[in-house]
Every structure is written in structure tokens, then in C-alpha cells.
Enzyme design. Structure first.
Site, mmCIF file in Angstrom:
data_model
loop_
_atom_site.group_PDB
_atom_site.id
_atom_site.type_symbol
_atom_site.label_atom_id
_atom_site.label_comp_id
_atom_site.label_asym_id
_atom_site.label_seq_id
_atom_site.Cartn_x
_atom_site.Cartn_y
_atom_site.Cartn_z
ATOM 1 N N HIS A 39 0.845 -1.174 -0.230
ATOM 2 C CA HIS A 39 -0.135 -0.029 0.030
ATOM 3 C C HIS A 39 0.737 1.224 0.111
ATOM 4 O O HIS A 39 0.236 2.448 -0.138
ATOM 5 C CB HIS A 39 -0.769 0.203 1.259
ATOM 6 C CG HIS A 39 -2.002 -0.809 0.923
ATOM 7 N ND1 HIS A 39 -3.247 -0.350 0.318
ATOM 8 C CD2 HIS A 39 -2.301 -2.115 1.426
ATOM 9 C CE1 HIS A 39 -4.267 -1.415 0.538
ATOM 10 N NE2 HIS A 39 -3.643 -2.457 0.974
ATOM 11 N N LYS A 82 -14.656 8.528 -4.967
ATOM 12 C CA LYS A 82 -15.758 8.896 -4.572
ATOM 13 C C LYS A 82 -15.972 10.295 -5.020
ATOM 14 O O LYS A 82 -17.099 10.590 -5.238
ATOM 15 C CB LYS A 82 -15.476 9.073 -2.865
ATOM 16 C CG LYS A 82 -15.106 7.624 -2.149
ATOM 17 C CD LYS A 82 -14.703 8.172 -0.786
ATOM 18 C CE LYS A 82 -14.273 6.937 -0.095
ATOM 19 N NZ LYS A 82 -13.437 7.359 1.423
ATOM 20 N N LYS A 96 -9.072 14.193 3.707
ATOM 21 C CA LYS A 96 -8.005 12.984 3.853
ATOM 22 C C LYS A 96 -7.115 13.147 4.895
ATOM 23 O O LYS A 96 -7.170 14.157 5.735
ATOM 24 C CB LYS A 96 -7.279 13.000 2.611
ATOM 25 C CG LYS A 96 -6.596 14.317 2.160
ATOM 26 C CD LYS A 96 -5.831 14.405 1.152
ATOM 27 C CE LYS A 96 -6.609 14.284 -0.381
ATOM 28 N NZ LYS A 96 -6.514 12.886 -1.020
ATOM 29 N N ARG A 97 -6.430 12.084 5.401
ATOM 30 C CA ARG A 97 -5.449 12.231 6.609
ATOM 31 C C ARG A 97 -4.544 13.408 6.443
ATOM 32 O O ARG A 97 -4.204 13.739 5.199
ATOM 33 C CB ARG A 97 -4.698 10.929 6.721
ATOM 34 C CG ARG A 97 -5.585 9.887 7.389
ATOM 35 C CD ARG A 97 -6.222 10.245 8.592
ATOM 36 N NE ARG A 97 -5.340 10.468 9.893
ATOM 37 C CZ ARG A 97 -4.695 9.611 10.555
ATOM 38 N NH1 ARG A 97 -5.072 8.354 10.591
ATOM 39 N NH2 ARG A 97 -3.662 9.913 11.551
ATOM 40 N N LYS A 130 0.732 14.749 1.310
ATOM 41 C CA LYS A 130 -0.687 15.111 0.737
ATOM 42 C C LYS A 130 -0.795 16.568 0.377
ATOM 43 O O LYS A 130 -1.832 17.027 -0.121
ATOM 44 C CB LYS A 130 -1.725 14.622 1.663
ATOM 45 C CG LYS A 130 -1.910 12.931 1.778
ATOM 46 C CD LYS A 130 -3.100 12.478 2.702
ATOM 47 C CE LYS A 130 -3.252 11.077 2.888
ATOM 48 N NZ LYS A 130 -3.851 10.276 1.756
ATOM 49 N N THR A 140 -8.372 6.728 -2.302
ATOM 50 C CA THR A 140 -9.916 6.511 -3.159
ATOM 51 C C THR A 140 -10.616 7.667 -2.951
ATOM 52 O O THR A 140 -11.688 7.622 -3.502
ATOM 53 C CB THR A 140 -10.237 5.215 -2.191
ATOM 54 O OG1 THR A 140 -9.972 5.676 -0.704
ATOM 55 C CG2 THR A 140 -9.365 3.838 -2.698
HETATM 56 C C1 LIG Z 1 -12.182 7.319 1.460
HETATM 57 C C2 LIG Z 1 -11.608 8.029 2.793
HETATM 58 C C3 LIG Z 1 -10.415 8.237 3.122
HETATM 59 C C4 LIG Z 1 -9.230 8.085 2.088
HETATM 60 O O1 LIG Z 1 -9.127 9.279 1.329
HETATM 61 P P1 LIG Z 1 -7.884 9.508 0.489
HETATM 62 O O2 LIG Z 1 -8.182 10.979 -0.039
HETATM 63 O O3 LIG Z 1 -7.694 8.753 -0.654
HETATM 64 O O4 LIG Z 1 -6.653 9.656 1.311
HETATM 65 C C5 LIG Z 1 -9.938 8.532 4.206
HETATM 66 N N1 LIG Z 1 -10.828 8.705 5.403
HETATM 67 C C6 LIG Z 1 -12.187 8.632 5.119
HETATM 68 C C7 LIG Z 1 -13.069 8.707 6.344
HETATM 69 C C8 LIG Z 1 -12.764 8.205 3.769
HETATM 70 O O5 LIG Z 1 -14.058 7.982 3.748
#
Ligand SMILES: *Cc1c(COP(=O)(O)O)cnc(C)c1O
Length: 809
Positions: free
Chosen positions: A354, A656, A542-543, A548, A652
Site C-alpha cells: 500500500h 468518490k 483526507k488524513r 498530501k 480512493t
Molecule cells: C475514502 C476515505 C479516506 C481516504 O481518502 P484519500 O483521499 O484517498 O486519502 C480517508 N478517510 C475516510 C473517512 C474516507 O472515507
């Protein structure tokens, strides 16, 4: 058992009766929580016959199955997901209406199961949904943390962490199976005995921990006559029944034991080398492997064909101890010789990588590993010894090379190497990431085992991330293109036939407006900031992590603010824009926490300046989690995916957003590359260094950020504002951020990509002014997002790695 969901009247009666039976109160006086819990109980009971049938079908059909081992499952809420997949939501809704109960309100009572940090855990949750919905036999195996991912509060602009007591009011979906508990051994020593001239190894543990399984049903979508209900098994640690250790007090022992499944490590992308974490790993791996082995033996009576009927999937390196643990069972408990045991083990395990971030690669000091798991260490050493003999043949005169590629080297156990050597398949999670693995990061392993490496681009379950979270878009699509996309997301492509249909465009605009209004409502209620749904919703959730680059986004907002205040013409041409952030920082991650404070300080300044407050708004939403994401994804116009190229394995969140009609503003990193391939330059805003360029700089020791500081007045101004009291009276507050991108070399190329990002932002802002054109671009993103359903991903895993067949019953 009668079907209580057969029609609304039967359900209504049963529901009221059960509330009274369970809680001993009159229905009219029951609380929303009691009603929620009763509804959940009825749904779980309704699921149980299919749950039993699924397990029977697996046994009777002698199906091969996958056990997906993951330290994290970020499930979110399950009620809506379950009743939608079961197709019983309309009946329930109708009955609740007649009872004057707001079903949405009941759904909001459920606590998020936040047993994960972010992308990796959420991926595991999407996979669970897709495996069941495709009718495939596959189960999750993980830990039942008593406290999930912490709840975030923002106080005076700073993050404050609060324990997540998600189990406090009970968890309606789990079933405790204490009869299937197993005892997991720790510490002690290995005894070598001679039995009939053969050496036999016996682990004499100093401590046993009882692993108690809690099973959560994973309900597949009933579409296509699919009745599959798989199992997510989460292990809880408890004291042993009778084998109490004699070297510590019972009180001490009980405390240690409960600690194992107490907390989720709140660290994303960095590894904490704590013994408790290694205990957690072995605990859920050992319990899960016993589960798989026991089930297999019950049906086949032998482990000779274990690898033909089971895949043990290693989600990131955390469960890599599966390899030595299965070897131990085969050799010590089942009497296999090494070679046959290895044959079975290596053909049972598959590994997903990952990340390539160096700080995330798991390594365990031998001094910590060996005492805790003496027999597992011994087996790992032997795996390493045999593997090193092969390395010596490949690299006869290069001992450094052998040391570099070994499983154990410099007194550390390298979990990635263990997983690679012990698995028949190794996959990356987006094409770019897999290319970087095979050509750079794991080049030597790829040369050794070219057939093992493959790519499986991540996906998201469109059931949660479209059908459930965006009812307006779902309704619109159902009407315009039919419902075929519910089971085959490639049918979303049909929306392109309506690209220029002004009526459909109008409906898309209305859908977006409604979703933006819904998000704005929550933000106003919770944070007191009012957002205009006519402004561009530009979202980065995101985190929080340096790679990032939330900092790049924040610096751009500071630049925009400066420019809007002094450039009349720019101001006149600018379409109002609302910047929304959501992110949790690991509790010990100093830099990430400073960036949170920075964003909040910028928000304070910008939102309260009457000169700009109609043009620019900044919000940092509190406690971003799965449920919040369900509100956020459909509300975005712009999806911020701006990681330093090569650092984000897939992402991911980007998928979305796309499926809900947002345009990506991003770098060519992770799956953004594949989004860009699908929609082209015309329907995305791509900018900045690419992965090769980043790599070249890194090989040559980086670049000199001071040159940009001295030549680009925009950059200089913003950086100076970090340390001259512009944002906060304390001039030192953001000194370390200033230093990171200057004195410390700007490791993540924030300044280097600044100019390109500003230009991409300008292009997006101007593009939005042509709403018709923008809506067409948005529709293209929706129409071409079909590839990113995790159903596509899981079908590829099933066909190319796991070799699973659809259950028939
Ligand atoms: C989808 C999701 C992530 C992943 O987000 P990235 O932008 O791909 O890092 C992290 N936290 C939550 C709550 C999510 O639904």
C-alpha cells in the site's frame, strides 16, 4: 421464521411488539435509541438464515474462499447499507412514516465503526461490501478495538483528541462466539525434543491470551438473486480461562491482556515500533489462521489441499506473520516436513503493498520480536536462511546485496520482505504505484519473482458512495439511464448520451446545489460559518500528512486573499470559492498539527474580513469520518488531490468525488493518473511535477527552495506572512512550517509546484463561470467513473489472484 419485512403492516406490528418486549416500556414511551436498536436487531435476525445458508453453500459446494486479513476495517455505519443491500428499506420507510418516526433520525443514532485510520481501512470495508455483493465467499479478519479512531475536536484552532467510545451503547451487528475462542501464546521459550529420532519443536509459552471472536454479518446486495452474507470476524483479547501465568500478578496480567485489543494505533503512514503493536499483529493473525485451518479440516480432514481451497490475503505488511504462523501449524501441529509446509504456505498467501513511503515500511527489532514470539522467530529465521542461500546463488560476490534483500538484516525483521517471499501474488494498488514498485522500489524482487507481481487499481463501493450517499443523483440516473448501473457501473457511460441535453444538465445542477446546501447546513449548524451554494465548493478531505500537501492548498488561499485585496481586475473576474478541509492528524505528528492550526488561522482571518468574505470562505470541518464523507463527497465541485507525485499509492477519495461529479484538481499521482486517462485534460485540472521529475530531483539531493523564495514575490509574501504576525500575534507559531519549506529543503516540493497550482486553480475558477460547460464536464466525470467501483477491483482479485467462483444457492 416468518418474514417480518414482508410488508409494512407485519413489520410495523412486530417492531412495536419487539420494542416493548426488549425494553419493557410502552412503545410510545420508547427512546430513539431503543427503537434504533430494535430495528437493528430485527434486521440482524432477518439476515441470519442467509448467513447460515452462505456457510452451508461454501461447505457443500467445496468452494475456495478468501480470508482478508487487515488490521483496519473502517466500516462506518451499517444500518442503511444493510437495509439497502437487502432491498427492505422501502418497507421500513413506509412503516416508519405511519408511525411518525423519522427513519433518517434512527439511522443517525448508529455510531461509526471507526476501526481504521483512513484509506487502507476504508478500502478493506469497500472490499467486504463488493465481495459479498458479487456473491463470492470471502471473510474479513481483524481486531475488535474497544476504542476506534479518535474523535477530533478543534479548540482555538488546535486539534484535541477524544477517545472514541463506539461500543459504549452496545453494537447491534456483532455476535459474540465465545465457543470459538482460541488461546494465543506469547513469550516463553522453545523446547527441542527428540521423538523417534526426529527433532520436534515445542513452544512453552509464558503467557496465553484468549482471543474471542465477534462476528459481524456482511450483507451482499440482493440484486441478481444474491443471498450472500459473509463474515467479518473481529477478535477481542481476554484473559485465559485457566492457564494463568506465574511470573506476573493476575491483576497485571489481566491489564496487559485487555490492552491488546484496546486501541487502534492512530498513525497513518508511519510505523510505531511498539511491542503492543506487534502483539496486536500476532494476536489477530494467529487467531484468524486457526479459524481458517479449523474450518478447512472440518470439511477436508487434511491440510494437504489447504492452498487449493483458501487464500489468506495480507492487507499491507501488518498481517505478514501469517507466513511463519501457517508454517508453524503445518510443521509443529500437523507434522509436515519443511518443504511441503512451505509449498502449502507460499501458495496460500497473497500480499497487497500500500505504500512506498520509507517511514511506513515495517521493521521489527529482533530484540523485541524474538522474546515475544520465540517459535515464530525461529521459523522466520529458517525461512530467511533458505531464502538467503538462493540470494547467494543470484549474487555470488555481493554480500551487501544479500544483506539488503534478506528478511532479517541489521537486527531487524523486515515485514515487506517476509510477505514478498511468502506469497504467490504481490500487488500494487494503482498502475503508477505498481510501476514504481516493479521498476524502482522492489526492482530486485521483481527480477527474482516477475510472475508474482501485478496491479489491482483500487475502487470504492458505489452502493455506499453513490446510491446511498447521493439519493438525488441516484434518482436522476435511474430516470435517465435506467438502473443497470446499480449492478454494473460501466453503464454509467450512458449518461454521456445526454451530455448536451439541457434538461438533464439543469437536473445535474439542481442535484449539486441540493447536496451543497445540505453540507452547508451542517457546517453552519456546527461551525457557525455560512457557505453560499453558488460558490465553488473546493474540498480537500483526507488524513493530514506532509506528502498530501494540505500546506500547498493553504498557501494558495493566502496568496488568493492577498491578491483579491489588491488587484481590482482579478477581483472582478473571480468566482466566489469556498475552501473546505477535513483531516485528522496523528496525535504525535507535530508538523501535521501545525498545518491544522494554520488552516484555522487562515479561516479566522479570511472569513472575518468584510472585503473578501463574500468571495472567499475557509472551513476546517471537525471530525472527518466515513459518515461525514458521505455528506461531503456529493457536495464538491473541485476535488483536491494534490500529493507530491509518486507518494500517494492510489487514493480512493479521488474516486468518490469523481463518481459524484466533482472535477479533479491534482497531480499525476496514484489513481489520479487513471482518472486523467479517462477524462482527459479537458475534464480535469492536472498540474505540477510528475513522478519521474520528483524522482530525478530526489536522486540528486532535492532542489534549492530559496531560489523560489527570492524570485517569486507571491511565495515570498506568503512565507513571510507565516512568521511576521500576520495570522497570529505569536510570530513563532508557524516558524517550523516556514523552515520546512525553506531551510529544510522543501522535501515535498510545495514551493516547486506552487506556480503550477496557482495556474490550475485559476483555470478551474474561470471554467466554473461557464456553468453549462462545467456541468458537461461534471457529467463526463460521472459517466466515466464506472471503472472505480470496487466491484471491478474485486472481480479482478477474484479472477486473477484468488480464483474464486460465485456461490450458487
Ligand atoms: C475514502 C476515505 C479516506 C481516504 O481518502 P484519500 O483521499 O484517498 O486519502 C480517508 N478517510 C475516510 C473517512 C474516507 O472515507
Amino acid at each position: 421464521m416468518a418474514n417480518v419485512f414482508a410488508n409494512k403492516d407485519v413489520f410495523k406490528d412486530t417492531f412495536q411488539t419487539r420494542v416493548e418486549q426488549i425494553y419493557g416500556v410502552k412503545f410510545e414511551e420508547s427512546t430513539p435509541h431503543q427503537r434504533y436498536f430494535t430495528l437493528g436487531t430485527l434486521v440482524r435476525e432477518y439476515i441470519s438464515s442467509n448467513w447460515i445458508e452462505t456457510n452451508e453453500a461454501i461447505v457443500e459446494g467445496k468452494h475456495k474462499q478468501v480470508y482478508y486479513f487487515s488490521m483496519e476495517f473502517l466500516m462506518g455505519r451499517l444500518l442503511t447499507n444493510n437495509i439497502m443491500n437487502l432491498g427492505i428499506r422501502p418497507v421500513i420507510e413506509e412503516a416508519m412514516n405511519e408511525l411518525a418516526i423519522d427513519l433518517n433520525e434512527l439511522e443517525r443514532i448508529e455510531a461509526d465503526a471507526g476501526l481504521g485510520n483512513g484509506g487502507l481501512g476504508r478500502l478493506a470495508a469497500c472490499f467486504m461490501d463488493s465481495i459479498a455483493s458479487l456473491g463470492l465467499p470471502g471473510h474479513g479478519n481483524g481486531l475488535r478495538y474497544r476504542y476506534g479512531f479518535f474523535e477530533q475536536k478543534i479548540i482555538d484552532g488546535y486539534q484535541v483528541e477524544i477517545p472514541d467510545k463506539w461500543l459504549q451503547r452496545g453494537y447491534v451487528w456483532e455476535v459474540r462466539k465465545s465457543n470459538e475462542s482460541v488461546e494465543i501464546p506469547f513469550y516463553g521459550h522453545v523446547q527441542i525434543e527428540n521423538v523417534d529420532g526426529k527433532e520436534v519443536y515445542k513452544h512453552v509459552p509464558a503467557e496465553y491470551v484468549r482471543a474471542v471472536p465477534y462476528d459481524v454479518p456482511v450483507v451482499g446486495d440482493v440484486a441478481n438473486n444474491n443471498k450472500t452474507v459473509n463474515t467479518l470476524r473481529l477478535w477481542s483479547s481476554e484473559p485465559t480461562e485457566n492457564k494463568y501465568p506465574d511470573h506476573i500478578s493476575a491483576v497485571e496480567y489481566e491489564k496487559d491482556v485487555r490492552n491488546i485489543s484496546e486501541f487502534l494505533y492512530p498513525d497513518d503512514s508511519t510505523i510505531e515500533g511498539k511491542i503492543l503493536r506487534l502483539k496486536q499483529q500476532y494476536f489477530f493473525v494467529a487467531a484468524g489462521v486457526r479459524w481458517a485451518v479449523r474450518q478447512h479440516k472440518e470439511v477436508y480432514g487434511t491440510l494437504n489441499n489447504f492452498h487449493e481451497k483458501n487464500v489468506l490475503h495480507i492487507n499491507d505488511t501488518h498481517p505478514a506473520l501469517i507466513v511463519p504462523e501457517l508454517m508453524r501449524i503445518l510443521i509443529d501441529e500437523e507434522g509436515y516436513g519443511w518443504d511441503q509446509a512451505w509449498e502449502i504456505t507460499q501458495h496460500s498467501c497473497a500480499y497487497t503493498n500500500h505504500t512506498i513511503l520509507a517511514e511506513a515500511l515495517e521493521k521489527w527489532p529482533v530484540d523485541l520480536f524474538q522474546p515475544l514470539l520465540p517459535r515464530i522467530y525461529m521459523i522466520t529465521e529458517e525461512i530467511n536462511r533458505r531464502y538467503c542461500l538462493k540470494l547467494l546463488e543470484l549474487y555470488p560476490n555481493q554480500p551487501e546485496k544479500v544483506a539488503e534483500l534478506a528478511i532479517i538484516g541489521y537486527n531487524q525483521v523486515r515485514m515487506a520482505h517476509l510477505a514478498i517471499v511468502g506469497s504467490f501474488s504481490i500487488n500494487g494498488v494503482a498502475q503508477l504505484h505498481t510501476d514504481i514498485l516493479t521498476h524502482i522500489e522492489m526492482k530486485d524482487f521483481y527480477q527474482m519473482y516477475p510472475d508474482r507481481f501485478n496491479n489491482k487499481t483500487n475502487g470504492i463501493t458505489h452502493r455506499r458512495w453513490l446510491l446511498h450517499c447521493n439519493p438525488e443523483l441516484t434518482k436522476l440516473l435511474d430516470k435517465e439511464i435506467g438502473t443497470g448501473y446499480h449492478t454494473n457501473t460501466f453503464e454509467l457511460a450512458k449518461l454521456e448520451d445526454k451530455l448536451h441535453d439541457e434538461r438533464v444538465q439543469k437536473e445535474i445542477m439542481n442535484m449539486k446545489y441540493a447536496r451543497k446546501q445540505a453540507l452547508a447546513n451542517r457546517i453552519e449548524r456546527e461551525q457557525g460559518v455560512k457557505l453560499d451554494p453558488n460558490s465553488i465548493f473546493d474540498i480537500q478531505v483526507k488524513r493530514l500528512h506532509a506528502y498530501k500537501r494540505q500546506l500547498l492548498n493553504a498557501m494558495h488561499i493566502m496568496y488568493l486573499y492577498n491578491r483579491l485585496k489588491e488587484d481590482e481586475q482579478f477581483r472582478a473576474n473571480f468566482h466566489p470559492q469556498s475552501f473546505i478541509f477535513g483531516a485528522k492528524a496523528a496525535s504525535g505528528y507535530y508538523f501535521a498539527k501545525k498545518v491544522i492550526k494554520l488552516i484555522n488561522s487562515i479561516a479566522q482571518k479570511v472569513n472575518n474580513d468584510p472585503e473578501t468574505s463574500n468571495l472567499l470562505k475557509v472551513v476546517f470541518v471537525e471530525n472527518y469520518n466515513v459518515t461525514y464523507a458521505e455528506l461531503i463527497m456529493p457536495a464538491a465541485d473541485l476535488s483536491e488531490q494534490i500529493s507530491t507525485a509518486s507518494k500517494e499509492a492510489s487514493g480512493t477519495g479521488n474516486m468518490k468525488f469523481m463518481m459524484n461529479g466533482a472535477m479533479t484538481i491534482g497531480t499525476l499521482d496514484g489513481a489520479n493518473v487513471e482518472i486523467h486517462e479517462l477524462v482527459g485534460d479537458e475534464n480535469s485540472f492536472i498540474f505540477g511535477l510528475n513522478a519521474d521529475e520528483v524522482n530525478d530531483y530526489q536522486q540528486n539531493g532535492g532542489y534549492n527552495p530559496w531560489n523560489l523564495y527570492h524570485t517569486d514575490v507571491r511565495i515570498r509574501r506568503v512565507l513571510d506572512q507565516l512568521v511576521n504576525g500576520f495570522l497570529t500575534p505569536d510570530k513563532e507559531e508557524f516558524r517550523d512550517i516556514f523552515n520546512a519549506v525553506t531551510h529544510n529543503g522543501d522535501e515535498y516540493f510545495v514551493l516547486k509546484d506552487f506556480d503550477a497550482y496557482v495556474r490550475a486553480q485559476e483555470a478551474a475558477n474561470q471554467a466554473y463561470k461557464n456553468r453549462k460547460k462545467w456541468t458537461e464536464m461534471s457529467m463526463i466525470n460521472i459517466a466515466r467513473s464506472g471503472k472505480f467501483s470496487s466491484d471491478r477491483t474485486i472481480q479482478e482479485y477474484a479472477d486473477q489472484i484468488w480464483h474464486l467462483e460465485k456461490l450458487k444457492f
